[in-house]
Enzyme design. Structure first.
Site, short mmCIF file in Angstrom:
data_model
loop_
_atom_site.label_atom_id
_atom_site.label_comp_id
_atom_site.label_asym_id
_atom_site.label_seq_id
_atom_site.Cartn_x
_atom_site.Cartn_y
_atom_site.Cartn_z
N HIS A 171 6.87 22.41 -29.68
CA HIS A 171 7.88 21.46 -29.21
C HIS A 171 7.43 20.01 -29.37
O HIS A 171 8.11 19.22 -30.04
CB HIS A 171 8.40 21.71 -27.80
CG HIS A 171 9.47 20.72 -27.50
ND1 HIS A 171 10.75 20.85 -28.00
CD2 HIS A 171 9.42 19.52 -26.92
CE1 HIS A 171 11.44 19.77 -27.71
NE2 HIS A 171 10.66 18.94 -27.05
N TYR B 192 8.45 15.61 -31.38
CA TYR B 192 8.37 14.21 -30.97
C TYR B 192 7.34 13.45 -31.79
O TYR B 192 7.46 12.25 -32.01
CB TYR B 192 8.09 14.11 -29.46
CG TYR B 192 9.26 14.62 -28.69
CD1 TYR B 192 10.49 13.99 -28.80
CD2 TYR B 192 9.17 15.77 -27.92
CE1 TYR B 192 11.60 14.49 -28.15
CE2 TYR B 192 10.28 16.28 -27.27
CZ TYR B 192 11.49 15.63 -27.39
OH TYR B 192 12.59 16.13 -26.76
N HIS C 214 21.08 22.53 -36.03
CA HIS C 214 20.66 21.54 -35.04
C HIS C 214 19.54 20.64 -35.59
O HIS C 214 19.65 19.42 -35.59
CB HIS C 214 20.19 22.25 -33.77
CG HIS C 214 19.26 21.45 -32.93
ND1 HIS C 214 19.66 20.32 -32.24
CD2 HIS C 214 17.93 21.57 -32.70
CE1 HIS C 214 18.62 19.80 -31.61
NE2 HIS C 214 17.55 20.53 -31.89
N PHE C 215 18.47 21.25 -36.09
CA PHE C 215 17.32 20.37 -36.36
C PHE C 215 17.43 19.62 -37.68
O PHE C 215 16.69 18.67 -37.90
CB PHE C 215 15.97 21.09 -36.18
CG PHE C 215 15.67 22.20 -37.13
CD1 PHE C 215 15.48 21.97 -38.47
CD2 PHE C 215 15.54 23.50 -36.65
CE1 PHE C 215 15.18 23.01 -39.33
CE2 PHE C 215 15.25 24.54 -37.51
CZ PHE C 215 15.06 24.29 -38.86
N HIS C 216 18.40 19.99 -38.53
CA HIS C 216 18.60 19.11 -39.68
C HIS C 216 19.31 17.81 -39.28
O HIS C 216 19.25 16.83 -40.01
CB HIS C 216 19.34 19.82 -40.81
CG HIS C 216 18.44 20.71 -41.61
ND1 HIS C 216 18.08 21.95 -41.19
CD2 HIS C 216 17.77 20.52 -42.79
CE1 HIS C 216 17.25 22.50 -42.07
NE2 HIS C 216 17.04 21.65 -43.05
N ARG D 77 19.36 33.02 -39.05
CA ARG D 77 18.60 32.09 -39.86
C ARG D 77 17.53 32.88 -40.64
O ARG D 77 17.32 34.06 -40.38
CB ARG D 77 17.93 31.02 -38.98
CG ARG D 77 16.82 31.58 -38.11
CD ARG D 77 16.23 30.55 -37.17
NE ARG D 77 15.37 29.60 -37.86
CZ ARG D 77 14.50 28.79 -37.22
NH1 ARG D 77 14.40 28.84 -35.89
NH2 ARG D 77 13.76 27.94 -37.89
N ARG D 78 16.85 32.20 -41.53
CA ARG D 78 15.74 32.79 -42.28
C ARG D 78 16.12 34.11 -42.93
O ARG D 78 15.40 35.10 -42.82
CB ARG D 78 14.55 33.02 -41.34
CG ARG D 78 14.06 31.75 -40.70
CD ARG D 78 12.90 31.99 -39.79
NE ARG D 78 12.08 30.78 -39.69
CZ ARG D 78 10.99 30.68 -38.96
NH1 ARG D 78 10.57 31.71 -38.26
NH2 ARG D 78 10.28 29.58 -38.94
C1 HEM Z 1 18.36 18.45 -49.43
C2 HEM Z 1 18.15 18.50 -48.15
C3 HEM Z 1 18.01 19.78 -47.36
C4 HEM Z 1 18.77 20.91 -47.40
C5 HEM Z 1 19.98 21.19 -48.25
C6 HEM Z 1 18.19 21.83 -46.44
C7 HEM Z 1 18.69 23.10 -46.18
C8 HEM Z 1 18.10 24.02 -45.34
C9 HEM Z 1 18.64 25.30 -44.97
C10 HEM Z 1 19.98 25.85 -45.44
C11 HEM Z 1 17.75 25.91 -44.15
C12 HEM Z 1 17.89 27.27 -43.49
C13 HEM Z 1 17.16 28.32 -44.26
C14 HEM Z 1 17.06 29.63 -43.54
O1 HEM Z 1 17.08 29.66 -42.31
O2 HEM Z 1 16.97 30.66 -44.23
C15 HEM Z 1 16.64 25.02 -43.99
C16 HEM Z 1 15.53 25.28 -43.21
C17 HEM Z 1 14.63 24.32 -42.82
N1 HEM Z 1 14.61 22.99 -43.21
FE1 HEM Z 1 15.84 22.11 -44.55
N2 HEM Z 1 17.12 21.25 -45.86
C18 HEM Z 1 16.98 19.98 -46.39
C19 HEM Z 1 16.04 19.03 -46.02
C20 HEM Z 1 15.13 19.19 -45.00
C21 HEM Z 1 14.29 18.15 -44.48
C22 HEM Z 1 14.29 16.72 -44.96
C23 HEM Z 1 13.53 18.72 -43.52
C24 HEM Z 1 12.47 18.11 -42.63
C25 HEM Z 1 11.97 16.94 -42.77
C26 HEM Z 1 13.88 20.11 -43.45
C27 HEM Z 1 13.28 21.02 -42.60
C28 HEM Z 1 13.60 22.35 -42.54
C29 HEM Z 1 12.91 23.30 -41.71
C30 HEM Z 1 11.73 23.03 -40.77
C31 HEM Z 1 13.55 24.54 -41.90
C32 HEM Z 1 13.23 25.86 -41.20
C33 HEM Z 1 12.40 26.74 -42.07
C34 HEM Z 1 12.22 28.08 -41.42
O3 HEM Z 1 13.12 28.57 -40.74
O4 HEM Z 1 11.12 28.61 -41.59
N3 HEM Z 1 14.86 20.36 -44.35
N4 HEM Z 1 16.87 23.85 -44.70
CU LIG Z 2 11.63 22.41 -28.60
#
Ligand code: HEM
Ligand SMILES: [Cu+2]
Length: 561
Positions: free
Chosen positions: A230, A234, A381-383, A445-446
């Protein structure tokens, strides 16, 4: 001809910390670029479009890509940005130079750690996602590289605290300047927050992956992970806040409304960031509900500094808009410099932060969490938070910081503006779709759903939202291309302008100052507050961790990919 004869040397002469900052920043952006490549592919996946078969020669599966996406964007990029900003800004504010030897040590630790972890990631030997929950077991080099990378931030902690100590010695009895105060509380918060991850990786995961331990306890590992997991958000967010407080008002044409309130915000983050991790474990067994409830309450407390921030930043922006001639209830908004790409990035990022924060409060509300836990609501949420505000704050800052560090003027300003609008619009559409797919249809997710006919059938009813994911993926791809073009075209051009080299950090002026404020006096007792933060952590985690450590149930690792 001064423009052309200004040499490489001159740009960094007298300010070697500029070069260090540039290297940290650019390494971070390279990580972001590679990590972001997978983003649109993941969006297409949640639109039912499967491009992964085409990646097969290089990337073996969806989860390898998702691990790279999470690690490079959320761990590598964010930390490097923090190490760049939260060392450089105080150095400039205090007029001091960080210990340059150690600064470079931290850079090389980060780079080498990154490379060591990258090998197994690229070889598909660590496709365990960025949370690496046991018993999923990655190659040892992944844990080792990650550990070295995170330890690099400890050097940054030292750099910031050492500058602060030097300044205090020379200015006894004075109140710490604002950015430095933010940096000190930020790094102390991280010192406290990172302990969980350090214990997990150093005492358990590395020995386990080397075969020195037969198994690890998944519940204990998850608990240690979320102890850091968490507050790490921050750790990602506060550099953006520090920039929003201390540079944005000036860039927008106004002043920061209140310096003491800004300090209070950072102090509250120091106090409440850590003892809240069970809100990531509402669905875990083995943690008593009353402990989960206590962490729920504490999580609500940590929403307070962001609410204060919303008011302080909004008021400061209003001050700017009115200075610029904006009248009436909303006229000040139109009067903000929307054509300044840095200001634009922050304004849009904060706009996205409003629904982002609202969703976060839903997530944290104990039983409400059951509705959305592990669904695509969460990445929705986190995006908004890290994918939009934090990333846009970094991109927006790069638009002035890279020229400031290198002396090279920003190129393609129009493209810079377009990249921010498109990033915002793309993220807005994507997160909107993900929230509803998660909430209404429980799409997990994932999950490589586009690669599974059964899953596509099961989630058929969310088809309308899926289309939005495809649209968003395309928009975000274009946004990313535009941004990285501007970034590299700026950094790699040969033109340098003396006026850019000499430019100061655009630190803002303040209306309500720290001097004479009893609130500022109170917050100044940093070590006392650090002790309180430590105490809160011991109270909120001590009993549960004690029980877990004394009842370990290790299980062997698995590799399911
Ligand atoms: C072009 C821009 C981006 C797109 C289209 C995008 C799209 C996605 C999508 C659809 C997921 C869900 C995948 C899943 O749950 O199977 C994901 C997961 C994630 N994204 Fe992005 N994302 C982008 C940029 C970013 C950026 C800039 C960050 C952080 C600085 C980020 C951090 C994450 C994280 C931490 C996850 C979770 C991974 C996990 O569940 O293990 N993403 N993203
Ligand atoms: Cu948290």
């Amino acid at each position: 001809m001064a423009v052309r004869t200004l040499s490489q040397m001159d740009a960094y002469a007298g300010a070697p910390e500029k070069k260090y900052t540039l290297y940290m920043l650019m390494l971070g952006f390279i990580a972001l670029m590679v990590g972001t490549l997978f983003g649109p592919l993941q969006s297409f996946n949640y639109g039912g479009l499967d491009l992964y078969p085409f990646l097969k020669p290089v990337f073996q599966n969806y989860y390898q890509g998702l691990t790279l996406h999470g690690v490079l964007n959320a761990i590598i990029f964010t930390q490097l940005f923090g190490q760049a900003i939260m060392v450089y800004l105080p150095a400039r504010e205090l007029g001091l130079r960080p210990n340059m030897t150690l600064a470079w040590v931290s850079f090389w630790m980060a780079l080498i750690g990154l490379l060591i972890a990258a090998l197994p990631l690229l070889a598909n030997a660590a496709s365990v996602l960025y949370t690496f929950y046991p018993p999923l077991k990655a190659h040892w080099a992944f844990y080792l590289g990650a550990a070295l990378f995170v330890l690099s931030s400890y050097v940054s902690i030292y750099l910031a605290l050492e500058m602060w100590a030097r300044w205090r010695k020379a200015h006894p009895g004075q109140i710490t300047p604002l950015v430095t105060y933010m940096s000190v509380t930020y790094w102390l918060m991280w010192l406290l927050a990172s302990l969980g991850l350090v214990v997990e990786v150093a005492l358990f995961l590395i020995p386990w992956s080397l075969g020195l331990l037969d198994g690890v306890d998944p519940l204990l590992m998850r608990t240690l992970f979320w102890y850091t997991g968490h507050p790490i958000v921050y750790f990602w967010l506060l550099p953006a806040y520090a920039l929003a407080y201390t540079t944005l008002p000036r860039l927008a044409g106004g002043k920061l409304i209140s310096d003491p309130l800004a300090r209070l915000v950072f102090l509250l983050f120091l106090l409440f960031s850590v003892p809240v991790g069970f809100h990531h474990q509402f669905a875990d067994p083995g943690i008593a509900p009353y402990w989960k409830f206590i962490h729920t309450i504490l999580t609500m407390m940590v929403a307070v500094p962001s609410l204060i921030t919303a008011f302080t930043i909004a008021a400061s922006l209003e001050n700017a808009g009115r200075n610029n001639g904006g009248k009436g209830l909303l006229g000040w908004i139109a009067a903000l410099p929307w054509n300044n790409p840095t200001v634009l990035a922050f304004l849009l990022g904060f706009l996205a932060f409003i629904p982002g924060g609202a969703g976060g409060i839903v997530n944290a509300s104990f039983n409400l969490n059951q509705n959305i836990h592990n669904t695509v609501w969460i990445p929705g949420h986190f995006h908004l938070q890290v994918g939009t505000l934090v990333t846009m704050a970094a991109m927006g800052t790069a638009f002035w910081l890279v020229p400031h560090l290198t002396g090279k003027p920003l190129v393609a300003r129009g493209m810079a503006l377009a990249s921010q609008w498109l990033w915002f619009i793309g993220m807005f559409i994507m997160t909107f779709a993900l929230h509803w797919m998660g909430f209404l249809y429980a799409v997990p997710r994932r999950s490589h759903i586009a690669g599974s006919p059964i899953a596509m059938e099961a989630y058929r009813e969310s088809a309308a939202w899926m289309v939005l994911n495809i649209v968003a993926g395309v928009i975000l791809l274009i946004a990313a291309i535009l941004f990285f073009y501007v970034l590299y075209a700026t950094a790699l051009q040969s033109r340098r302008e003396p006026s850019q080299v000499m430019a100061e950090v655009p630190f803002t002026e303040v209306l309500s100052k720290a001097e004479g404020s009893s609130l500022a006096q109170l917050t100044e007792r940093v070590w006392f507050w650090f002790g309180i933060a430590l105490l809160l952590v011991v109270l909120a985690y001590g009993p549960v961790l004690f029980q877990m450590f004394t009842h370990m149930n290790p299980v062997p690792g698995v590799r399911l990919w």
